[in-house]
Scaffold this motif. Structure first.
Motif, PDB file in Angstrom:
ATOM      1  N   PRO A 148       0.811  -1.226   0.000  1.00  0.00           N
ATOM      2  CA  PRO A 148       0.000   0.000   0.000  1.00  0.00           C
ATOM      3  C   PRO A 148       0.844   1.275   0.000  1.00  0.00           C
ATOM      4  N   ALA A 149       2.117   1.149   0.381  1.00  0.00           N
ATOM      5  CA  ALA A 149       2.971   2.349   0.449  1.00  0.00           C
ATOM      6  C   ALA A 149       3.569   2.709  -0.901  1.00  0.00           C
ATOM      7  N   SER A 150       3.828   1.687  -1.736  1.00  0.00           N
ATOM      8  CA  SER A 150       4.561   1.962  -2.977  1.00  0.00           C
ATOM      9  C   SER A 150       3.845   1.522  -4.247  1.00  0.00           C
ATOM     10  N   SER A 151       2.754   0.744  -4.095  1.00  0.00           N
ATOM     11  CA  SER A 151       2.042   0.124  -5.227  1.00  0.00           C
ATOM     12  C   SER A 151       2.878  -0.942  -5.927  1.00  0.00           C
ATOM     13  N   ASN A 152       3.985  -1.366  -5.316  1.00  0.00           N
ATOM     14  CA  ASN A 152       4.692  -2.536  -5.831  1.00  0.00           C
ATOM     15  C   ASN A 152       3.857  -3.776  -5.528  1.00  0.00           C
ATOM     16  N   TYR A 153       3.990  -4.793  -6.357  1.00  0.00           N
ATOM     17  CA  TYR A 153       3.215  -6.004  -6.107  1.00  0.00           C
ATOM     18  C   TYR A 153       4.052  -7.245  -6.370  1.00  0.00           C
ATOM     19  N   TYR A 154       3.595  -8.347  -5.786  1.00  0.00           N
ATOM     20  CA  TYR A 154       4.160  -9.664  -6.061  1.00  0.00           C
ATOM     21  C   TYR A 154       3.018 -10.594  -6.446  1.00  0.00           C
ATOM     22  N   VAL A 155       3.301 -11.545  -7.321  1.00  0.00           N
ATOM     23  CA  VAL A 155       2.356 -12.626  -7.599  1.00  0.00           C
ATOM     24  C   VAL A 155       2.566 -13.678  -6.519  1.00  0.00           C
ATOM     25  N   ILE A 156       1.493 -14.042  -5.838  1.00  0.00           N
ATOM     26  CA  ILE A 156       1.599 -15.014  -4.741  1.00  0.00           C
ATOM     27  C   ILE A 156       1.362 -16.431  -5.233  1.00  0.00           C
ATOM     28  N   GLU A 157       0.223 -16.644  -5.896  1.00  0.00           N
ATOM     29  CA  GLU A 157      -0.032 -17.975  -6.437  1.00  0.00           C
ATOM     30  C   GLU A 157      -1.159 -17.924  -7.458  1.00  0.00           C
ATOM     31  N   VAL A 158      -1.286 -19.020  -8.199  1.00  0.00           N
ATOM     32  CA  VAL A 158      -2.333 -19.168  -9.208  1.00  0.00           C
ATOM     33  C   VAL A 158      -3.017 -20.505  -8.979  1.00  0.00           C
ATOM     34  N   ASN A 159      -4.356 -20.511  -9.052  1.00  0.00           N
ATOM     35  CA  ASN A 159      -5.116 -21.762  -9.046  1.00  0.00           C
ATOM     36  C   ASN A 159      -5.594 -22.013 -10.471  1.00  0.00           C
ATOM     37  N   PRO A 160      -5.001 -22.993 -11.166  1.00  0.00           N
ATOM     38  CA  PRO A 160      -5.359 -23.231 -12.573  1.00  0.00           C
ATOM     39  C   PRO A 160      -6.612 -24.088 -12.695  1.00  0.00           C
ATOM     40  N   ARG A 161      -7.645 -23.715 -11.936  1.00  0.00           N
ATOM     41  CA  ARG A 161      -8.858 -24.531 -11.841  1.00  0.00           C
ATOM     42  C   ARG A 161      -9.978 -23.690 -11.268  1.00  0.00           C
ATOM     43  N   VAL A 162     -11.174 -24.256 -11.275  1.00  0.00           N
ATOM     44  CA  VAL A 162     -12.279 -23.644 -10.546  1.00  0.00           C
ATOM     45  C   VAL A 162     -11.958 -23.765  -9.053  1.00  0.00           C
ATOM     46  N   SER A 163     -12.153 -22.681  -8.308  1.00  0.00           N
ATOM     47  CA  SER A 163     -11.766 -22.662  -6.903  1.00  0.00           C
ATOM     48  C   SER A 163     -12.899 -22.102  -6.047  1.00  0.00           C
ATOM     49  N   ARG A 164     -12.627 -22.032  -4.747  1.00  0.00           N
ATOM     50  CA  ARG A 164     -13.585 -21.395  -3.829  1.00  0.00           C
ATOM     51  C   ARG A 164     -13.835 -19.956  -4.245  1.00  0.00           C
ATOM     52  N   SER A 165     -12.785 -19.275  -4.651  1.00  0.00           N
ATOM     53  CA  SER A 165     -12.931 -17.892  -5.095  1.00  0.00           C
ATOM     54  C   SER A 165     -13.728 -17.806  -6.391  1.00  0.00           C
ATOM     55  N   SER A 166     -13.630 -18.829  -7.238  1.00  0.00           N
ATOM     56  CA  SER A 166     -14.406 -18.840  -8.482  1.00  0.00           C
ATOM     57  C   SER A 166     -15.894 -18.889  -8.180  1.00  0.00           C
ATOM     58  N   ALA A 167     -16.270 -19.719  -7.194  1.00  0.00           N
ATOM     59  CA  ALA A 167     -17.680 -19.806  -6.815  1.00  0.00           C
ATOM     60  C   ALA A 167     -18.164 -18.463  -6.274  1.00  0.00           C
ATOM     61  N   LEU A 168     -17.337 -17.845  -5.427  1.00  0.00           N
ATOM     62  CA  LEU A 168     -17.699 -16.539  -4.877  1.00  0.00           C
ATOM     63  C   LEU A 168     -17.834 -15.507  -5.996  1.00  0.00           C
ATOM     64  N   ALA A 169     -16.863 -15.476  -6.908  1.00  0.00           N
ATOM     65  CA  ALA A 169     -16.901 -14.512  -8.010  1.00  0.00           C
ATOM     66  C   ALA A 169     -18.112 -14.754  -8.902  1.00  0.00           C
ATOM     67  N   SER A 170     -18.437 -16.024  -9.118  1.00  0.00           N
ATOM     68  CA  SER A 170     -19.572 -16.373  -9.966  1.00  0.00           C
ATOM     69  C   SER A 170     -20.875 -15.887  -9.351  1.00  0.00           C
ATOM     70  N   LYS A 171     -21.055 -16.134  -8.052  1.00  0.00           N
ATOM     71  CA  LYS A 171     -22.292 -15.705  -7.388  1.00  0.00           C
ATOM     72  C   LYS A 171     -22.311 -14.193  -7.185  1.00  0.00           C
TER      73      LYS A 171
END
Length: 845
Positions: free
Chosen positions: A287-310
């Motif tokens: 939040p201080a610099s707007s730098n970012y890192y990629v943490i991980e990728v789920n190459p599948r339908v996930s819990r977050s996919s269900a949330l995003a879908s609904k």
């Protein structure tokens, strides 16, 4: 369009575990429907009978079998599919697909992995391969090392420095991972991680605890078209697993530059991985610099996919399945809107809040800390026009004793120092922040301590400021309107201004302040969409137009928790299907984004709302149905049935009085005595004195059973007076003001249960189940076999006779489950539940 497969194998996710719940049933059902629409034969393998996906008619061919390489190899040999969909069965599906490839099964039978190639799964799940891929496309990653031994981990830690995040490869829900703040923790967490990883590999990563955590759901097709379905922001900063974090959609605190930067990175990643379908990308943003890192990728339908879908109304699993068999985004109609194609990015004109549901209240609450390893069993989702209202709606959807943000722990009452509040990551932190704000601690101080963005803590202060206005009164029409717009329930307002919630409801009606319903249409009302998917808010225009058809409301089961799981959602879905088949309009009310019941095409209308008296009454008065069905959603709808009936709601099926007789231990025992049906010697107590007297009469050991609870909550075997005294002083708090049954514990008894179905005149008993363990193990934890293997015919006949008599005397119209214990050649009734039970899907299958 690429050549379509003729037959596709879909791998399910197996039993419900933390990190892998009902969202994969929803995904599997959508995939099977998509295959049928495409004219492709679907073969499903899953071991969980409590799923809609394993129902007859969902897939073309269904195997309820263990999800092992040997078993799936045998199915492939028999069915000869030419395609495999591994991305709808969670981590189980991915790991099994890689295992089948490594064993040479896929190559032997010429089965290609659809949507997500096997190498892509490896690239995303293998921590070292993923890191190298990100570096190759110039995406930033935290300093890290991939290790396979404890010695390597210590060497890496000396170079990277502590603290470190430990992330095992090929695991779910952060299983085995954690934060290592010192050398002792490093040894413990790494050892655990290596043992949990199927390939004995963990990633040691520089800690970015305290940074913002942001997620993107993205889609890509074979023509390299990409869209962003949804971006989500975690209320809790990095250091808390996203499954244990409060999540908000769309993001609220990102600048447009940050939003576009992370969106671009997400699309770069899905293209580099070569995924055809859906993908979830997680980022850490400074939040201080707007730098970012990629943490991980789920190459599948996930819990977050269900949330995003609904959250968006975009059917991710359906679209991903169609992409996997060769369709492109511009060829797939969005069935939710009926107007747009899948290439149209969703736009939201509302705010969505997800809050996890944890099991801490059921078990020992001594350790309520949450971190990088997921502990939540389920989640709730709420939608409204502003963050404050959506948050408050989500809080009351949780169904805990903390019914609103007004709840405070006793030790916070006189606290004034910030250190007195549990502001570290834990399940009470949201309530602790609200309490701290009431005591004069500023949003800035709280954000500095917790690293939660100041935007969120200021929004919580808005809620507290409205509480103060309501407390100081007087309650005017304008103040009531403002409070309802911020998500305050009638019960909350009554608590703040004094009086009853029914008086507040009447006053609100008099002033014409009523909930209206808005449509979740994926396009922010840009098109006149036909979506039958609604949320409540306090505005003027009502978009839910009631029809003149005969209709019924089915109340869902809320968040998945221990004792109330996917089985009850299964029953609610079937209720909706059956009513629709009979020509009724079906209306589903639920707040769980993971489930099939909250899918867009399960019912004629879906209201994504809390399962409280006020929220259900608002829908009932809008829709004017024939009545409400409460018996399929577990204890959740039953707990509000009496109050709904008192408010004029017609309860369909078994009456509220019959439900009460069965739920109230004392009333049920009286009925059994009246009809000469044996029960273990017992008595009901509402005080310690009464409990001691009953225990003295019965003799130890005794079993204590609170009334109106599910999953054995508060139930305990007690062997002496000291244990009884401790129980009464603590566990009775589970349901204050309601009696506890004290019953002679039948030692070495055989436990059985019967499921029954009654129309009020005839009773059918589809199954009697025999528990393998002796009585004393909760039926939800017991292994059981059906039909029974060791019961003599006379006991089976007795069980059938008692079950039919109980159903008729309770005037059951619908389902009933009765539990029995056989001791000294006598069949005793333990309890009857005139509602759906967790055994219904098993018996049905």
């Amino acid at each position: 369009m690429a050549e379509k497969p003729h037959k596709v194998l879909i791998i399910g996710s197996g039993p419900i575990i933390i990190g892998q719940a009902a969202e994969f049933d929803y995904a599997g059902v959508q995939a099977c429907k998509a295959m049928r629409e495409e004219g492709i034969v679907s073969v499903l393998v899953n071991s969980n009978p409590a799923t809609i996906m394993t129902d007859e008619g969902i897939a073309d061919i269904t195997y309820i079998e263990p999800l092992t390489i040997d078993m799936v190899a045998r199915i492939i040999e028999k069915e000869r599919p030419d395609g495999l969909l591994p991305t709808l069965g969670g981590q189980t599906g991915l790991n099994l697909a890689v295992g089948l490839a490594d064993a040479g099964i896929l190559e032997k039978y010429n089965v290609r992995s659809l949507g997500t190639p096997i190498q892509t799964i490896r690239n995303a799940e293998d921590r070292e391969l993923f890191k190298q891929l990100l570096i190759s496309i110039n995406e930033p990653v935290p300093g890290s090392y991939t290790v396979t031994t404890l010695e390597q981990a210590k060497e890496a830690a000396r170079e990277l420095g502590l603290p470190l995040i430990v992330r095992p490869a090929y695991t779910l829900g952060g299983t085995g991972g954690g934060i290592a703040n010192n050398w002792e923790e490093l040894e413990s967490v790494v050892s655990r991680g290596l043992s949990n990883s199927p390939i004995s590999q963990v990633l040691l990563e520089q800690s970015v605890v305290g940074w913002k955590e942001i997620e993107y759901e993205v889609m890509r097709d074979s023509a390299n078209n990409c869209i962003t379905v949804c971006n989500m922001e975690n209320f809790d900063p990095m250091g808390v697993h996203t499954g244990d974090s409060i999540v908000v959609a769309p993001s609220q605190t990102l600048t447009n530059k940050e939003y576009q930067m992370l969106r671009t990175a997400s699309l770069n990643i899905i293209r580099a991985l070569g995924i055809e379908g859906g993908c979830n990308v997680q980022f850490a943003l400074d939040p201080a610099s707007s730098n970012y890192y990629v943490i991980e990728v789920n190459p599948r339908v996930s819990r977050s996919s269900a949330l995003a879908s609904k959250a968006t109304g975009y059917p991710i699993a359906r679209v991903a399945s169609k992409i996997a068999v060769g369709r492109t985004l511009d060829q797939i109609p969005n069935q939710v809107t009926g107007k747009t194609m899948a290439s149209f990015e969703p736009a939201l004109d509302y705010v969505v809040v997800k809050i996890p549901s944890w099991p801490f209240d059921k078990f020992s609450p001594n350790n309520r800390v949450i971190g990088t390893q997921m502990k939540a069993t389920g989640e709730v989702m709420a939608i409204d026009r502003c963050f404050e209202a959506a948050l408050q709606k989500a809080v009351r959807s949780l169904e805990t004793n903390r019914k609103s943000l007004l709840w405070e722990a006793p030790e916070w009452e006189w606290a004034s120092d910030i250190n007195a509040f549990p502001l570290e990551p834990n399940d009470l932190r949201l309530w602790a922040i609200a309490s701290a704000l009431r005591k004069g601690i500023t949003p800035e101080e709280i954000s500095e301590r917790t690293r939660i963005d100041l935007w969120f803590t200021k929004k919580l202060r808005n809620i507290v400021e409205m509480e103060n206005k309501l407390r100081s009164g007087p309650l005017t029409q304008e103040l009531m309107w403002q409070a309802k717009r911020l998500g305050f329930s009638d019960e909350q307002i009554a608590e703040l201004v004094g009086g009853s919630s029914s008086h507040i409801s009447e006053l609100r009606e008099t002033w014409g302040i009523q909930a209206v319903y808005k449509t979740v249409d994926t396009c922010a009302a840009e098109f006149d969409a036909s979506t039958p998917y609604y949320y409540s808010t306090y505005e003027i225009e009502n978009e839910a137009k009631p029809t003149n058809r005969e209709k019924a409301i089915v109340l869902g089961s809320g968040p998945i928790r221990i004792g109330q799981g996917i089985e009850f959602d299964y029953c609610c879905v079937h209720a909706s299907y059956a009513l629709r088949d009979d020509g009724y309009e079906t209306i589903m009310v639920n707040c769980n984004p993971e489930t099939v019941s909250t899918d867009f095409d399960t019912s004629d209308k879906l209201y994504f709302e809390p399962l409280t008296v006020e929220d259900v009454l608002n829908i009932y008065r809008t829709e004017k149905p024939l009545g409400v069905i409460v018996q399929f959603g577990g204890q959740t709808p039953l707990n509000i049935a009496a109050e709904l009936e008192k408010s004029g709601v017609k309860i369909l099926g078994t009456s509220v009085n019959s439900i009460d007789i069965a739920s109230d231990r004392g009333r049920f025992r009286e009925m059994m005595l009246q009809y000469g049906i044996p029960m273990p010697e017992s008595g009901t107590a509402e005080s310690l004195e009464e409990a001691l007297e009953i225990a003295k009469r019965i003799g130890y050991p005794i079993i204590l059973r609170p009334s109106y609870v599910l999953g054995g909550r508060g139930m305990e075997i007690v062997h002496d007076e000291a244990g009884l005294r401790q129980y009464v002083s603590t566990a009775v708090k589970v349901m204050p003001g309601r009696p506890v049954l004290i019953e002679r514990y039948l030692e070495n008894a055989i436990e059985t249960e019967a499921d029954a179905l009654s129309d009020g005149e005839e009773v059918i008993i589809p199954a009697i189940m025999e528990h393998i363990e002796y009585a004393g193990v909760h039926s939800g934890d017991a292994a059981c076999v059906l039909p029974p293997v060791s019961l003599p015919k006379k006991h089976i006949d007795t069980i059938e006779e008692y079950t039919k008599r109980i159903a008729m005397e309770l005037k059951v119209v619908g389902l009933m489950n009765v539990q029995y214990a056989i001791c000294d050649d006598i069949v005793y009734v333990i309890e009857a539940n005139p509602r759906a039970s967790r055994t219904v899907p098993v018996v049905s299958k």
